[in-house]
Design a protein around this motif. Sequence first.
Motif, PDB file in Angstrom:
ATOM      1  N   GLU A 115     -23.193  12.806  11.283  1.00  0.00           N
ATOM      2  CA  GLU A 115     -22.841  11.726  10.349  1.00  0.00           C
ATOM      3  C   GLU A 115     -21.413  11.950   9.881  1.00  0.00           C
ATOM      4  O   GLU A 115     -21.014  13.075   9.556  1.00  0.00           O
ATOM      5  N   ARG A 116     -20.634  10.859   9.867  1.00  0.00           N
ATOM      6  CA  ARG A 116     -19.232  10.930   9.457  1.00  0.00           C
ATOM      7  C   ARG A 116     -18.899   9.735   8.586  1.00  0.00           C
ATOM      8  O   ARG A 116     -19.257   8.601   8.913  1.00  0.00           O
ATOM      9  N   VAL A 117     -18.178   9.983   7.516  1.00  0.00           N
ATOM     10  CA  VAL A 117     -17.644   8.923   6.647  1.00  0.00           C
ATOM     11  C   VAL A 117     -16.151   9.165   6.524  1.00  0.00           C
ATOM     12  O   VAL A 117     -15.718  10.252   6.113  1.00  0.00           O
ATOM     13  N   GLY A 118     -15.344   8.168   6.894  1.00  0.00           N
ATOM     14  CA  GLY A 118     -13.897   8.324   6.882  1.00  0.00           C
ATOM     15  C   GLY A 118     -13.209   7.274   6.034  1.00  0.00           C
ATOM     16  O   GLY A 118     -13.696   6.149   5.881  1.00  0.00           O
ATOM     17  N   LEU A 119     -12.077   7.656   5.473  1.00  0.00           N
ATOM     18  CA  LEU A 119     -11.258   6.749   4.667  1.00  0.00           C
ATOM     19  C   LEU A 119      -9.803   6.989   5.029  1.00  0.00           C
ATOM     20  O   LEU A 119      -9.314   8.120   4.932  1.00  0.00           O
ATOM     21  N   VAL A 120      -9.114   5.928   5.453  1.00  0.00           N
ATOM     22  CA  VAL A 120      -7.710   6.009   5.852  1.00  0.00           C
ATOM     23  C   VAL A 120      -6.908   5.029   5.007  1.00  0.00           C
ATOM     24  O   VAL A 120      -7.305   3.862   4.862  1.00  0.00           O
ATOM     25  N   ARG A 121      -5.816   5.506   4.467  1.00  0.00           N
ATOM     26  CA  ARG A 121      -4.941   4.658   3.653  1.00  0.00           C
ATOM     27  C   ARG A 121      -3.557   4.654   4.275  1.00  0.00           C
ATOM     28  O   ARG A 121      -2.957   5.704   4.494  1.00  0.00           O
ATOM     29  N   THR A 122      -3.066   3.475   4.556  1.00  0.00           N
ATOM     30  CA  THR A 122      -1.739   3.300   5.142  1.00  0.00           C
ATOM     31  C   THR A 122      -0.883   2.515   4.167  1.00  0.00           C
ATOM     32  O   THR A 122      -1.296   1.452   3.684  1.00  0.00           O
ATOM     33  N   LEU A 123       0.295   3.027   3.885  1.00  0.00           N
ATOM     34  CA  LEU A 123       1.180   2.381   2.922  1.00  0.00           C
ATOM     35  C   LEU A 123       2.586   2.330   3.483  1.00  0.00           C
ATOM     36  O   LEU A 123       3.122   3.346   3.928  1.00  0.00           O
ATOM     37  N   ALA A 124       3.169   1.150   3.466  1.00  0.00           N
ATOM     38  CA  ALA A 124       4.571   0.970   3.852  1.00  0.00           C
ATOM     39  C   ALA A 124       5.263   0.184   2.747  1.00  0.00           C
ATOM     40  O   ALA A 124       4.724  -0.798   2.239  1.00  0.00           O
ATOM     41  N   GLU A 125       6.446   0.638   2.360  1.00  0.00           N
ATOM     42  CA  GLU A 125       7.204  -0.016   1.298  1.00  0.00           C
ATOM     43  C   GLU A 125       8.623  -0.321   1.790  1.00  0.00           C
ATOM     44  O   GLU A 125       9.580   0.342   1.415  1.00  0.00           O
ATOM     45  N   PRO A 126       8.764  -1.309   2.657  1.00  0.00           N
ATOM     46  CA  PRO A 126      10.115  -1.660   3.112  1.00  0.00           C
ATOM     47  C   PRO A 126      10.859  -2.461   2.055  1.00  0.00           C
ATOM     48  O   PRO A 126      10.283  -3.316   1.377  1.00  0.00           O
ATOM     49  N   ASN A 127      12.146  -2.179   1.902  1.00  0.00           N
ATOM     50  CA  ASN A 127      13.035  -2.920   1.018  1.00  0.00           C
ATOM     51  C   ASN A 127      14.169  -3.486   1.858  1.00  0.00           C
ATOM     52  O   ASN A 127      14.891  -2.729   2.529  1.00  0.00           O
ATOM     53  N   LEU A 128      14.325  -4.792   1.826  1.00  0.00           N
ATOM     54  CA  LEU A 128      15.337  -5.457   2.627  1.00  0.00           C
ATOM     55  C   LEU A 128      16.228  -6.290   1.721  1.00  0.00           C
ATOM     56  O   LEU A 128      15.769  -6.856   0.725  1.00  0.00           O
ATOM     57  N   THR A 129      17.501  -6.379   2.080  1.00  0.00           N
ATOM     58  CA  THR A 129      18.461  -7.198   1.353  1.00  0.00           C
ATOM     59  C   THR A 129      19.139  -8.129   2.334  1.00  0.00           C
ATOM     60  O   THR A 129      19.567  -7.707   3.409  1.00  0.00           O
ATOM     61  N   SER A 130      19.247  -9.403   1.958  1.00  0.00           N
ATOM     62  CA  SER A 130      19.858 -10.395   2.840  1.00  0.00           C
ATOM     63  C   SER A 130      20.675 -11.367   2.009  1.00  0.00           C
ATOM     64  O   SER A 130      20.348 -11.644   0.847  1.00  0.00           O
ATOM     65  N   VAL A 131      21.739 -11.862   2.630  1.00  0.00           N
ATOM     66  CA  VAL A 131      22.549 -12.889   1.992  1.00  0.00           C
ATOM     67  C   VAL A 131      21.759 -14.192   1.955  1.00  0.00           C
ATOM     68  O   VAL A 131      20.904 -14.451   2.803  1.00  0.00           O
ATOM     69  N   ASN A 132      22.035 -14.975   0.973  1.00  0.00           N
ATOM     70  CA  ASN A 132      21.331 -16.241   0.785  1.00  0.00           C
ATOM     71  C   ASN A 132      21.371 -17.079   2.058  1.00  0.00           C
ATOM     72  O   ASN A 132      22.419 -17.361   2.603  1.00  0.00           O
ATOM     73  N   GLY A 133      20.186 -17.442   2.540  1.00  0.00           N
ATOM     74  CA  GLY A 133      20.080 -18.291   3.717  1.00  0.00           C
ATOM     75  C   GLY A 133      20.035 -17.560   5.036  1.00  0.00           C
ATOM     76  O   GLY A 133      19.811 -18.194   6.068  1.00  0.00           O
ATOM     77  N   GLU A 134      20.249 -16.229   5.036  1.00  0.00           N
ATOM     78  CA  GLU A 134      20.241 -15.464   6.277  1.00  0.00           C
ATOM     79  C   GLU A 134      18.938 -14.672   6.396  1.00  0.00           C
ATOM     80  O   GLU A 134      18.345 -14.260   5.406  1.00  0.00           O
ATOM     81  N   ALA A 135      18.503 -14.463   7.633  1.00  0.00           N
ATOM     82  CA  ALA A 135      17.241 -13.779   7.893  1.00  0.00           C
ATOM     83  C   ALA A 135      17.459 -12.276   7.991  1.00  0.00           C
ATOM     84  O   ALA A 135      18.548 -11.804   8.349  1.00  0.00           O
ATOM     85  N   ALA A 136      16.422 -11.522   7.670  1.00  0.00           N
ATOM     86  CA  ALA A 136      16.424 -10.065   7.801  1.00  0.00           C
ATOM     87  C   ALA A 136      15.049  -9.641   8.289  1.00  0.00           C
ATOM     88  O   ALA A 136      14.048 -10.320   8.052  1.00  0.00           O
ATOM     89  N   SER A 137      14.987  -8.493   8.977  1.00  0.00           N
ATOM     90  CA  SER A 137      13.724  -8.029   9.554  1.00  0.00           C
ATOM     91  C   SER A 137      13.619  -6.521   9.416  1.00  0.00           C
ATOM     92  O   SER A 137      14.624  -5.816   9.231  1.00  0.00           O
ATOM     93  N   PHE A 138      12.388  -6.032   9.544  1.00  0.00           N
ATOM     94  CA  PHE A 138      12.085  -4.608   9.381  1.00  0.00           C
ATOM     95  C   PHE A 138      10.891  -4.278  10.271  1.00  0.00           C
ATOM     96  O   PHE A 138       9.975  -5.092  10.412  1.00  0.00           O
ATOM     97  N   LEU A 139      10.902  -3.085  10.861  1.00  0.00           N
ATOM     98  CA  LEU A 139       9.790  -2.640  11.697  1.00  0.00           C
ATOM     99  C   LEU A 139       9.604  -1.142  11.507  1.00  0.00           C
ATOM    100  O   LEU A 139      10.543  -0.369  11.680  1.00  0.00           O
ATOM    101  N   ALA A 140       8.395  -0.743  11.116  1.00  0.00           N
ATOM    102  CA  ALA A 140       8.020   0.666  11.043  1.00  0.00           C
ATOM    103  C   ALA A 140       6.860   0.859  12.016  1.00  0.00           C
ATOM    104  O   ALA A 140       5.734   0.475  11.735  1.00  0.00           O
ATOM    105  N   GLY A 141       7.161   1.419  13.144  1.00  0.00           N
ATOM    106  CA  GLY A 141       6.142   1.568  14.179  1.00  0.00           C
ATOM    107  C   GLY A 141       6.766   2.087  15.454  1.00  0.00           C
ATOM    108  O   GLY A 141       7.397   3.141  15.462  1.00  0.00           O
ATOM    109  N   GLY A 142       6.639   1.343  16.507  1.00  0.00           N
ATOM    110  CA  GLY A 142       7.207   1.756  17.782  1.00  0.00           C
ATOM    111  C   GLY A 142       7.188   0.605  18.774  1.00  0.00           C
ATOM    112  O   GLY A 142       6.922  -0.546  18.417  1.00  0.00           O
TER     113      GLY A 142
END
Length: 515
Positions: free
Chosen positions: A296-323
């Motif tokens: 018998e197994r009971v598991g708990l996994v917590r994943t947290l990502a806190e990306p902070n991005l800054t962009s000029v008004n009207g322009e797009a920005a992107s972020f990727l944490a992975g692979g």
Amino acid sequence: MNRLTAIACVSALALCAAATTPATQVQAQTRAAVAAGSTAQMVNLPLGTSFAVELPADARDVIVSNPLVADAMLHSPRRITVIGLKAGETDAVFLDATGRTILALRVRVDAGVSALQDTLSRVVPGSSIHAEAVNDSIILTGMAASPADAERAAQVARAFVSAPEKVMNMVSVAGSDQVTLRVRVVEVQRSAIKQLGFDTQAVLGRINGTQWLLGNNATWGVNGSLLGGIIGGVARDTTKNFQMEMPCGPGWPDGAMCPVVVDGPEDAPNWDTAKPGTGPGSDGLNKGNATLKAFERVGLVRTLAEPNLTSVNGEAASFLAGGEFPIPAGRDRDGQITVEYKPYGVGLAFRPVVLSEGRISLQVKIEVSELTPQGGLTLGAGTPTAVSLPGLSVRRTENTVELPSGGAMMIAGLLQESTRQTVDSLPGMTNLPVLGQLFRSRDYLMGETELVVIVEPYIVSPTSPGRMQTPADGLRIAHDAQTIFFGQLNQAYGSPAPTASAGARWQGPVGYVIE
């Protein structure tokens, strides 16, 4: 030639009365610049308006090269009214009785912008936007307080032309705001596995006689195998008997007969060297084993990502944490497989538009994906060049919201639940109370995943470099004695740095920790 208009008097009076202030200014400028034999002068005339020309000499002939664009009316030998009929350009030449040129005009008729300019003054009062007509198109210039005001002015201008593409928006924005987006992606995974199985194997009957076989094994149809836990059981094998070697050993008289029947192993001379042998077994249970397997197994996994991005008004920005993982895309001219890389992980893309002071229109796209064998594909299975491609488990959300600076939005409800269970049993023994459990095996797997995304936009402005700090500020590596005797990796670490100015110090328990 003498050119007289065929327009009725009422229409002529209406057109003359429709002359606006710009036409009056043009009339005054024309009267001041008029000179006999002068070169052609440019006159801008809004569509549907007119202006009067006072000549220094009597005019006999008026020549208009394109009467569809403008028309000239002679009220007296020295007073002529020019009327704009259609967008375009034309020439108007005034000749005296001797054929000399009194005045030459280049009349450009374009769309009227006075009504548009009045509307822009009311709709975007905080901006300085000017409208200019070129033929049947409109050019917007000037300065807008925000991108929203510039877009609002373009929408108003499109209502004054026949097609939206005839509006050229060349308005500049006074201040280009920058938006920082703070995103918290929290994923909680709960899993439970329960495995309980019974393996039984039995052989009834002697060897070389009639034998009956009985077997029941757990297949673990969900997880494929027992993942851990405890294994216990009992086994019995009646074919394994200790056989005594009967030759007489040392201590027996020469020529004496060895006993055929002994009362016990101690009566045999080689009882301490007896070895196991295989016998015929018992008439009932010849061989048998029963094994209990439980996990018998009971598991708990917590994943947290806190990306902070800054962009000029009207322009797009992107972020990727992975692979990124490769997938075949084709073959080159040499037959070699070419690959492309597809991203996976926690991805964020956003485009902010500052509507007004403190109000932000936000387009947010968030994606959480992970590699999984489910849905995968194997190309060329069974060959040396087989390629296995994984599948992707994806949860994606796209939203367009309007938030104040410093506000927050939560995206929740991204739930995923999977439950799988198998029960293996001996036919006819499943429903037996109590004893039926000895002939059943259970493999159970349950997985729950919940994803929550919190989005917080802020309107920000640059700051001085002295106020910026990094995790490496104040780091001092421990010397050998501190590392050997005290196990320290560093002797100073935290914020602010020792060389930071007094104004950059933070209040409260702040800093960085290395464990």
